[in-house]
Design a protein around this motif. Structure first.
Motif, short mmCIF file in Angstrom:
data_model
loop_
_atom_site.label_atom_id
_atom_site.label_comp_id
_atom_site.label_asym_id
_atom_site.label_seq_id
_atom_site.Cartn_x
_atom_site.Cartn_y
_atom_site.Cartn_z
N ASP A 146 1.03 -1.23 -0.07
CA ASP A 146 0.06 0.11 0.01
C ASP A 146 0.98 1.24 -0.01
O ASP A 146 0.62 2.32 -0.45
N VAL A 147 2.03 1.25 0.85
CA VAL A 147 2.76 2.12 0.62
C VAL A 147 3.50 2.64 -0.84
O VAL A 147 3.40 3.99 -0.92
N LYS A 148 3.71 1.64 -1.31
CA LYS A 148 4.12 1.75 -2.74
C LYS A 148 3.19 2.64 -3.60
O LYS A 148 3.26 3.26 -4.46
N LEU A 149 1.87 2.00 -3.48
CA LEU A 149 0.91 2.38 -4.39
C LEU A 149 0.37 3.54 -3.93
O LEU A 149 -0.02 4.48 -4.88
N ILE A 150 0.16 4.07 -2.76
CA ILE A 150 -0.10 5.38 -2.33
C ILE A 150 1.12 6.39 -2.66
O ILE A 150 0.81 7.27 -3.28
N LYS A 151 2.37 6.00 -2.73
CA LYS A 151 3.16 6.88 -3.06
C LYS A 151 3.35 7.19 -4.39
O LYS A 151 3.31 8.44 -4.89
N ASP A 152 2.86 6.30 -5.36
CA ASP A 152 2.78 6.56 -6.85
C ASP A 152 1.59 7.10 -7.35
O ASP A 152 1.66 7.97 -8.18
N LYS A 153 0.53 6.92 -6.76
CA LYS A 153 -0.67 7.34 -7.12
C LYS A 153 -1.09 8.85 -6.69
O LYS A 153 -1.75 9.57 -6.94
N LEU A 154 -0.80 8.85 -5.15
CA LEU A 154 -1.11 10.22 -4.57
C LEU A 154 -0.07 11.35 -4.79
O LEU A 154 -0.62 12.50 -4.92
N PHE A 155 1.07 11.27 -4.63
CA PHE A 155 2.01 12.09 -4.58
C PHE A 155 2.64 12.56 -6.10
O PHE A 155 2.86 11.43 -6.75
N GLY A 156 2.88 13.44 -6.24
CA GLY A 156 3.85 13.92 -7.72
C GLY A 156 3.99 15.42 -7.89
O GLY A 156 4.26 16.14 -6.79
N TYR A 157 4.33 15.54 -9.13
CA TYR A 157 4.79 17.02 -9.26
C TYR A 157 3.89 17.99 -9.08
O TYR A 157 4.32 19.34 -8.47
N SER A 158 2.65 18.08 -8.99
CA SER A 158 1.58 18.95 -8.91
C SER A 158 1.02 18.92 -7.31
O SER A 158 0.46 19.71 -7.19
N THR A 159 1.37 17.99 -6.52
CA THR A 159 1.06 17.87 -4.94
C THR A 159 2.18 17.90 -4.22
O THR A 159 2.24 19.12 -3.59
N PHE A 160 2.72 16.96 -4.14
CA PHE A 160 4.04 17.17 -2.84
C PHE A 160 5.01 15.88 -3.54
O PHE A 160 4.59 14.64 -3.91
N TRP A 161 6.21 16.37 -3.67
CA TRP A 161 7.33 15.44 -4.38
C TRP A 161 8.00 14.92 -3.28
O TRP A 161 8.76 15.35 -2.48
N VAL A 162 7.91 13.61 -3.02
CA VAL A 162 8.60 12.79 -1.87
C VAL A 162 9.94 12.46 -2.11
O VAL A 162 10.38 12.11 -3.29
N THR A 163 10.67 12.97 -1.29
CA THR A 163 12.25 12.52 -1.11
C THR A 163 12.73 11.65 0.00
O THR A 163 13.91 11.17 -0.44
N LYS A 164 11.70 11.16 0.81
CA LYS A 164 12.48 10.42 1.87
C LYS A 164 11.20 10.08 2.63
O LYS A 164 10.17 10.48 2.61
N GLU A 165 11.41 8.76 3.22
CA GLU A 165 10.37 8.20 4.04
C GLU A 165 10.96 7.80 5.34
O GLU A 165 12.14 7.28 5.39
N GLU A 166 10.05 8.02 6.38
CA GLU A 166 10.67 7.77 7.72
C GLU A 166 9.45 6.96 8.58
O GLU A 166 8.33 7.01 7.99
N PRO A 167 9.84 6.53 9.66
CA PRO A 167 8.70 5.75 10.58
C PRO A 167 8.04 6.90 10.99
O PRO A 167 8.32 7.88 11.44
N PHE A 168 6.63 6.58 11.33
CA PHE A 168 5.69 7.51 11.91
C PHE A 168 4.69 6.89 12.90
O PHE A 168 4.55 5.78 12.81
N GLY A 169 4.60 7.65 13.93
CA GLY A 169 3.71 7.01 15.08
C GLY A 169 4.35 7.00 16.25
O GLY A 169 5.65 7.00 16.41
#
Length: 551
Positions: A146-169
Motif C-alpha cells: 500500500d505504501v508503494k501504491l499510495i506513493k505512486d498514485k497520491l504524490f507527484g509534481y503537482s502536489t507533493f514530491w516525496v524525497t524521503k520516508e521515515e517511520p511515523f507514530g
C-alpha cells in the motif's frame, strides 16, 4: 523458570505468526525478510527461538537435499542459531540457484543453499527473540504494498514530491513522507485526502504535520510540511468500555460526596466543637460521632448543588462545541477534591480532530461555560452577602481565604468593603463559595500544560513547541507555589500522573488558527494567572484583604 518463560514466549509467537502466515503469505519459494517464522527448540542444552526462512507451506521444506556432481547428497540446513547467524535476505531459495564452494575434504564444487551472515554479537539470543516478538505483537503496520501504491498514485509534481520516508507514530507503525510541497498546503491536503479514499478506501488516515527537524521554512511561506500515514484502527481512539463507564460512575458519586463535604465544612462556625477539633487538630485520634453532622447536611446541599452545576455546565460546553464539528467525546471522569469539591473532569477525544481551530474551539467552550456560571454565582452571592434580608443564609469564613486569589480577592474587597474583609471572619452567602470554587477549578484546568483544556487550547493556537515552553513555566510556578497556593502541589501531582501528555496531532496540524482565537487564548491565560496568583501579605495589609498578623 527460564524454561517456562521460553515456552510461554514460544507459544505466543507460534500462535500469532501461524495466523499471520496463513492469511497473508502465498506459497512461494522467495519471500521478503519480514515473512519469517520463529521456531522453538526445547533441547536440554538450550531453549531458544530459531529463525527459519519459510521455503513453502510443506513441512518438509525445512529440509532441502541438493545432489552434487559426484552423486553425493548434501543436507542443507535452513535453521540457524539466532545468536550466531542470520539469513542473507538478498539471495533466493530457488533450487536453480546454487553456490559453488569447496568442502572440507577437497576442492569439489557442489550445489549448496544460500549462505548466511553472522549476527551482531552485541545482541543476545533473547534480545533478538524479544525484538521479533515485539514486532509480531505490536500494532499493525502499514502494508508495504500500500505504501508503494499510495506513493505512486497520491504524490507527484503537482502536489507533493516525496524525497524521503521515515517511520511515523508512537511505535513507528506508520510512514512519514518528507519532500517538497508543490502548491497551497490546504489545497494539496484536501486533494491528497480525496485520492487516498479512491486508492486505498477507508483504510488509512493521512496527517499533515510540520516536518520534524526541518532545516528551514518552506519557500512558499510557513513551516515545511510532511505527510504521515497510519492505519485507522491504530490512529483512531477506541470506544468507551463498560469498565470505563463503571469507573466514571464511581468517580461521580465520590465527587457528589466531596461537594457535600465542602458544604458542611463551610459551616465550620456552627459545627460541634468535637467535630471541628477532629478535622483541625492533628493530635486528635478518637473520631467523633458522625451522626452529629446529619443536621448540617441540608444546609450543605445548596453549595454542593452549585459546585456540581458548574462541573456539569463545563462539560456541557465541551459537548455542545463538539457536536457541530462531528467530534466524539468520552464520558467525563470527575476528580473529587475536598477543598474545591472537585478538580474538574478528564474528557477524552474519541475521534481525530480535523484541524487546530476545532481543537481550540472545543477546548475553550468548557472553561468559558463553567466560568460564566461561576461568575454569575459569585456576583449574586456577593450581592446577597450585603443584603440584610439574607442574613440568616450567610456563613462565617476566615477572612484569610480571600487572599487565595488576587483577582477574586480584589473584587470581593471592592464589593464588601474594607471593614468586612479586614476582620477575622467574613459573613458571605454560600453562592460566593460555590462561584469561588468554580472559578478556581476552571482556572486550574486552563493552565497551559499537557492535555488540560488550557494545554489543548495553547497547542492548537500556538503549536506544540509553544506548549512545551508554557508547560515548563507552569510546572516551575506550581513547584514554587507562585500559582495555586496550598493547592499547587496536589494539582501538580494530579497533572503529572493523569494529564501530562500533550494531545495527539490533528489531521491538518499545520494550518494556523485566526488572530482572534490566539487573542482569546492569550486573554484567558492572563485571567488564569490573576485568578491563581495569591495575595501577598504586604498587598493584603495595604488593601485590607484579610487580617494579617505580623510577628
Amino acid at each position: 523458570m527460564g524454561t517456562l518463560t521460553s515456552v510461554a514466549f514460544a507459544a505466543a509467537v507460534n500462535i500469532r505468526f501461524r495466523s499471520f502466515h496463513r492469511d497473508n503469505i502465498k506459497t512461494t519459494t522467495t519471500l521478503p525478510k519480514w515473512q519469517k517464522r520463529l521456531c522453538f527448540s526445547s533441547t536440554e542444552d538450550s531453549h531458544r527461538f530459531r529463525i527459519a526462512k519459510c521455503l513453502g507451506n510443506d513441512e518438509n521444506s525445512n529440509r532441502d537435499n541438493s545432489v552434487g556432481d559426484n552423486g553425493e547428497t548434501h543436507k542443507s540446513s535452513v535453521v540457524k542459531t539466532a545468536s550466531r547467524e542470520e539469513e542473507d535476505d538478498d539471495e533466493t531459495s530457488n533450487s536453480s540457484s546454487t553456490t559453488s564452494s569447496s568442502n572440507e575434504f577437497g576442492s569439489e564444487k557442489t550445489s549448496m543453499p544460500s549462505t548466511v551472515s553472522p549476527v551482531d554479537s552485541t545482541y543476545s539470543s533473547f534480545q533478538i527473540d524479544s525484538f521479533k516478538l515485539m514486532e509480531l505483537l505490536g500494532p499493525e503496520k502499514v502494508d508495504p504494498a500500500d505504501v508503494k501504491l499510495i506513493k505512486d498514485k497520491l504524490f507527484g509534481y503537482s502536489t507533493f514530491w516525496v524525497t524521503k520516508e521515515e517511520p511515523f507514530g508512537d511505535l513507528g507503525e506508520g510512514i512519514l513522507f518528507l519532500g517538497n510541497l508543490r502548491g497551497k498546503k490546504e489545497d494539496v491536503f484536501a486533494k491528497l485526502q480525496r485520492k487516498l479514499v479512491e486508492v486505498a478506501g477507508d483504510k488509512y488516515n493521512l496527517f499533515m504535520i510540520e516536518e520534524p527537524n526541518s532545516e528551514g521554512p518552506d519557500p512558499r511561506g510557513g513551516a515545511r510540511v510532511s505527510f504521515g500515514l497510519l492505519r485507522k484502527e491504530v490512529s483512531e481512539p477506541g470506544p468507551t468500555t463498560l469498565w470505563q463507564y463503571v469507573i466514571a460512575l464511581i468517580l461521580f458519586l465520590l465527587t457528589i460526596g466531596s461537594s457535600v463535604e465542602l458544604g458542611i465544612a463551610s459551616q465550620i462556625n456552627r459545627l460541634p466543637p468535637e467535630v471541628v477539633k477532629y478535622f483541625t487538630d492533628p493530635n486528635a485520634v478518637e473520631p467523633p460521632d458522625m451522626e452529629l453532622l446529619y443536621p448540617f447536611v441540608d444546609a450543605a446541599l445548596p453549595l454542593a448543588y452549585g459546585v456540581l452545576g458548574i462541573l456539569l455546565f463545563h462539560e456541557l460546553g465541551h459537548f455542545l462545541a463538539a457536536v457541530p464539528k462531528k467530534v466524539k467525546l468520552s464520558i467525563p471522569y470527575f476528580i473529587p477534591n475536598i477543598t474545591l469539591g472537585s478538580f474538574g473532569a478528564i474528557t477524552q477525544f474519541k475521534s481525530i480532530l480535523p484541524d487546530r481551530s476545532t481543537k481550540v474551539d472545543i477546548s475553550l467552550a468548557g472553561p468559558f461555560a463553567g466560568a460564566a456560571l461561576s461568575v454569575s454565582m459569585f456576583a449574586v452571592g456577593l450581592f446577597l452577602s450585603t443584603e440584610p434580608d439574607a442574613a440568616n443564609d450567610l456563613v462565617q469564613v476566615p477572612s484569610m481565604l480571600f487572599q487565595g486569589s488576587l483577582l477574586l480577592g480584589l473584587i470581593s474587597r471592592a464589593t464588601l468593603g474594607y471593614a468586612a474583609l479586614h476582620a477575622a471572619t467574613v459573613s458571605i452567602h454560600p453562592l460566593v463559595i460555590a462561584g469561588w470554587c468554580g472559578l478556581t477549578t476552571t482556572a486550574f484546568n486552563m493552565l497551559p500544560v499537557g492535555c488540560l483544556d488550557g494545554g489543548r487550547a495553547v497547542q492548537g493556537a500556538f503549536g506544540k513547541n509553544a506548549l512545551v515552553t508554557f508547560g515548563l513555566s507552569t510546572y516551575v510556578m506550581l513547584g514554587l507555589r507562585v500559582l495555586g497556593g496550598p493547592l499547587a502541589l496536589p494539582w501538580g501531582l494530579y497533572v503529572l500522573i493523569c494529564q501530562r501528555t500533550p494531545e495527539k496531532p490533528c489531521l491538518n496540524d499545520v494550518t494556523e488558527v485566526g488572530t482572534w482565537r490566539k487573542a482569546l487564548v492569550g486573554t484567558a491565560i492572563i485571567l488564569v494567572i490573576l485568578t491563581l496568583l495569591p495575595v501577598w501579605d504586604e498587598l493584603a495589609e495595604e488593601v485590607g484583604i484579610g487580617l494579617v498578623t505580623t510577628f
